[in-house]
Design a protein around this motif. Sequence first.
Motif, mmCIF file in Angstrom:
data_model
loop_
_atom_site.group_PDB
_atom_site.id
_atom_site.type_symbol
_atom_site.label_atom_id
_atom_site.label_comp_id
_atom_site.label_asym_id
_atom_site.label_seq_id
_atom_site.Cartn_x
_atom_site.Cartn_y
_atom_site.Cartn_z
ATOM 1 N N ASP A 67 0.948 -1.137 -0.092
ATOM 2 C CA ASP A 67 -0.053 0.197 0.045
ATOM 3 C C ASP A 67 0.913 1.118 -0.015
ATOM 4 O O ASP A 67 1.702 1.392 0.823
ATOM 5 N N VAL A 99 0.142 4.280 0.499
ATOM 6 C CA VAL A 99 -0.057 5.281 1.530
ATOM 7 C C VAL A 99 0.868 5.224 2.265
ATOM 8 O O VAL A 99 1.354 6.362 3.250
ATOM 9 N N GLU A 100 1.818 4.229 2.760
ATOM 10 C CA GLU A 100 2.853 4.157 3.828
ATOM 11 C C GLU A 100 4.152 4.321 2.747
ATOM 12 O O GLU A 100 4.383 3.982 1.721
ATOM 13 N N GLU A 101 5.006 4.811 3.324
ATOM 14 C CA GLU A 101 6.379 5.022 2.473
ATOM 15 C C GLU A 101 7.003 3.659 2.515
ATOM 16 O O GLU A 101 7.146 3.039 3.690
ATOM 17 N N TRP A 136 7.095 -2.561 7.783
ATOM 18 C CA TRP A 136 6.460 -1.409 7.684
ATOM 19 C C TRP A 136 5.480 -1.434 6.591
ATOM 20 O O TRP A 136 4.986 -0.519 6.116
ATOM 21 N N ARG A 169 2.259 -2.234 4.347
ATOM 22 C CA ARG A 169 0.889 -2.319 4.525
ATOM 23 C C ARG A 169 0.529 -2.941 3.206
ATOM 24 O O ARG A 169 0.822 -2.498 2.276
ATOM 25 N N VAL A 206 -2.435 -4.102 0.259
ATOM 26 C CA VAL A 206 -3.844 -3.792 0.010
ATOM 27 C C VAL A 206 -4.138 -4.678 -1.324
ATOM 28 O O VAL A 206 -3.148 -5.103 -2.076
ATOM 29 N N ILE A 207 -5.413 -4.757 -1.812
ATOM 30 C CA ILE A 207 -5.833 -5.706 -2.756
ATOM 31 C C ILE A 207 -5.161 -4.811 -3.919
ATOM 32 O O ILE A 207 -5.393 -3.647 -4.223
ATOM 33 N N VAL A 213 -18.789 -1.991 -0.276
ATOM 34 C CA VAL A 213 -19.412 -2.837 0.577
ATOM 35 C C VAL A 213 -19.484 -2.185 2.199
ATOM 36 O O VAL A 213 -18.405 -1.969 2.216
ATOM 37 N N VAL A 249 -19.262 -1.886 5.859
ATOM 38 C CA VAL A 249 -18.601 -2.454 6.752
ATOM 39 C C VAL A 249 -19.196 -3.531 7.567
ATOM 40 O O VAL A 249 -18.865 -4.443 7.854
ATOM 41 N N ARG A 253 -18.272 -7.213 8.289
ATOM 42 C CA ARG A 253 -18.099 -7.923 9.693
ATOM 43 C C ARG A 253 -19.354 -9.179 9.953
ATOM 44 O O ARG A 253 -18.687 -10.087 10.670
#
Lengths: 256, 667
Positions: A12, A14-16, A30, A32, A34-35, A189, A191, A195
Amino acid sequence: MNITVLLSMVPDLVEELEIDASGAALDTQWLRYVISESDDHALEQALLLKDRHGASVSVMALDYGDADQVLFAALARGADEAVKLTGIPEAGLGKRAAAATFKEALGGIRTDLILTGVQAIDDLDAHVAGMLGGMMALPYVGVTRSVEPSGEGKVLVQKEYPGGAAAEIEVTLPAVIGVLSAPQPPRYVPVARIREVMKTRTLDEREAVPATVPAEPAIIRLFKPESAEHAQMLDGSPEELAEQIVKILEDRGLAP
Amino acid sequence: MTPMRELNWNIAEHKLIYAVFLPFLIVFLWGVFVTMRRWLLGRPDPRWDRLWERLVGVVAQAGVQFRILREAYAGVLHATLSWGFFVLLAATCLVLLQEYLGLPTLQGPFYLYFMSLVVDLFGVLALVGTGMALLRRWVLKPKRLVEPRGSDGYSVLLVLIFVILASGFVVEGLRIVATRDPWGAWSPGGWLFAQAFLGMPQEGLERLHRISWWGHAVAAFAFIAYLPFSRAMHILVAPLSIFFRSLEPLGRLPAGGGAGAEGPGASSLRQLTWKHLLDLDACTECGRCQAACPAWLSGAPLSPKGLVLDLRDHLRARLGHSNGGRAMVGDVITREVIWSCFTCGACHEMCPVYIEPVPKIVEMRRFLTSQGDVDATLQDTLTATSRYGNSLGQSPRARARWTQGLDVTIKDIRRERARYLWFVGDYASYDPAARDATRAAARVLHRAGVDFGILYDGESGSGNDARRVGEEGLFEMLVEKNLATMRGCEFDEIMTTDPHTYNTLKNEYPRFGATWPVVHYSEVLDRLVQPDGVRLTRKLSRRVTYHDPCYLGRYNGVFDAPRRVLRALGAELVEMPRNRRSSYCCGAGGGRIWMKEAAGIKERPAESRVREAAALDAVGTLVVACPKEMAMFRDAVKTTGLEDRLVIKDLAELVEEATTLEVSGHA
Ligand code: SF4
Ligand code: SF4
């Protein structure tokens, strides 16, 4: 129609991204996941086929990153079945090994159409889908923007070419399709439904059959773009700025 | 001689009136029955608590009509008309008391002073009110009555009321002349009408009197029979909607219909509560909500009045089985309408009969969200929020990045106890425009010796706006995450700079077991600038105006703390025309900040608001107390070209300007 959608996780952004001590891999601590975006579209394409024409959709992912989360979300979105292939190294597999692992896992499943994203940020040269088609000796079309049934045992796909050109191609099933985008963006979808699904459904966990593939190219060094020179920021009133710019141009001999 | 008048003078056949009344009464009762049966379509919602408070509300709002009287012309016309009508009705009933119980209501001083003078004056008032109302409907035609569609129903009613009132005076005038009533002048209205009949032969007077007596009665009965089928129904239903009004804080959204067979939220009338349906019949179509609605005024397709009327037509058509298969969500109330709402609450504040549009809208949003029916930008935001815990789609690890480079270290409350847990919230943490204010607040609080800590990356968005766009599951997930972290911390109070966060922490988290007191930083600053608090060294002698954030002011009643702070700083506070409870939304609320702007917007709410501020004499600063407003208003001063005229400042930034680095000790 039985559709299988292959899903992969990618880092992902969004994280460096950090490079680990070896200097040849991303620091997974570190990371993360994502699909992968085009896998998300492949799933949407499958669900659209299910909504419009009726189909059974099963999703499959290698167990690394957030595979559980991604598979449950796929069930919540409307997939009928979710298979998680376990025994995968923490950092995932090389692309060729991934394709081979999927091939082994698909061996025992009756499926007419295999959809997966044509590329991923860690597979920009679009290996997995094409190689899978090759390994399974199935027809393969990549970079599609729509898949529609056309007659018995066939689908009509729209494939994109550079420069805005597109082609309609009829493919005989079973086949592997590398999806670029679905005709509409992946659905939301709520949450609560995810869940709910996590409480009531389970993933079909299967041990991945280790695939033997020829040695993949090894990464020697992974590095961030190195900027040779830093940008110089100018400060001051418009007049001062103008003066500074003129001076720089003069210094470099670009202005008389 | 005792003043008196003869009961049923000249109407020998007066007993017949009951027979005449009967069919009208049956129609009336049928209408009431049909109306009430419609409400039963809704799902249950207990509204029988705190009876006394409810009754007091009815007396104040349906009786005295405080809210209606907030407006001069409309207030006066409604009050005179309704009180006049009510007194006349009461007087008519008093006549019956003499007839059947022998109570002497038509003789003596009571007759003279009350039944003649007072009642007559009220009759005159009602006539004046009716005239004013007709003038307003036919000549003045204020926008809010004719948009989005006018209601002609009132004209018929007003004419009918005029006929009833006028014929009453005619009857009285004729009686005064015909009986040579020595006390005639005590009934000024009737006496005035009497002048027209002076000199008429006795027989003619009596015949005309009988005709108009019956005419008056039939007109009044017709009014009664027509009432449940007309706009006048609000006379009966409005007191009910006031009585059964929500006594919960506006910021505590009701739980909603839950997951029935049709899914969560409301996609059909059955999934609204009976009170929601009652609201529809209570609406007077006054349009006050619409005249205050930032969505409508900015050119969006939503008008709260229009919403209520559309739902009402749908309800009536539904039971008449003539709704042509139209779905409540999508056909009757379009998606654009549903998503246009800022949940600013202005409509709730303005409605004289306490109709509640926001929970209805949120119920419909809950349905849409449960179907995944959300616009692309909203979808991205919701996905980001569930993935990263913040609506800006940034790394959760960067949540406390705003603290970097601050010359103060901020306690990690997960490790160290503090008096205040500062719940920073998404915008104050991540938004570039808001972050400066967050940092100013941190410095001011630190220098003032306030003991506070933050959750660092243990904090997720509070979920206030996720709840307002109908994403109940996401809201619950965020609450659970936050509470799990907060339960492991030691602190006395929660503080936040974000009114949206403040609202849900204060009003909605308690349902999940959070019992800590919640304060807004303006309240903490207010405690600080008191004489023994932080030392203010510079007087900010400038003229400023203050924007009440919807979720702080109207929603939670915090109006004075920020104003006291500004005054303590030495600033001269000038109020905008729309202030305190009538404050005008900046356009960020209700999740609107996450959605694409509706097509056809004429003037964004924030633009209208900065123009309002800039129009104040010699005011150069618009003070905000909400991190979202910073971005909204800074943007708006640019698009309106008011950059040179108006600066946007956060309250904390002004406090910082007025203080030195010296710390005066304690908080
Ligand atoms: S809450 Fe505000 S935006 Fe929504 S309908 Fe009411 S006045 Fe309009
Ligand atoms: S909802 Fe209330 S304020 Fe709006 S038109 Fe109806 S009665 Fe008036």
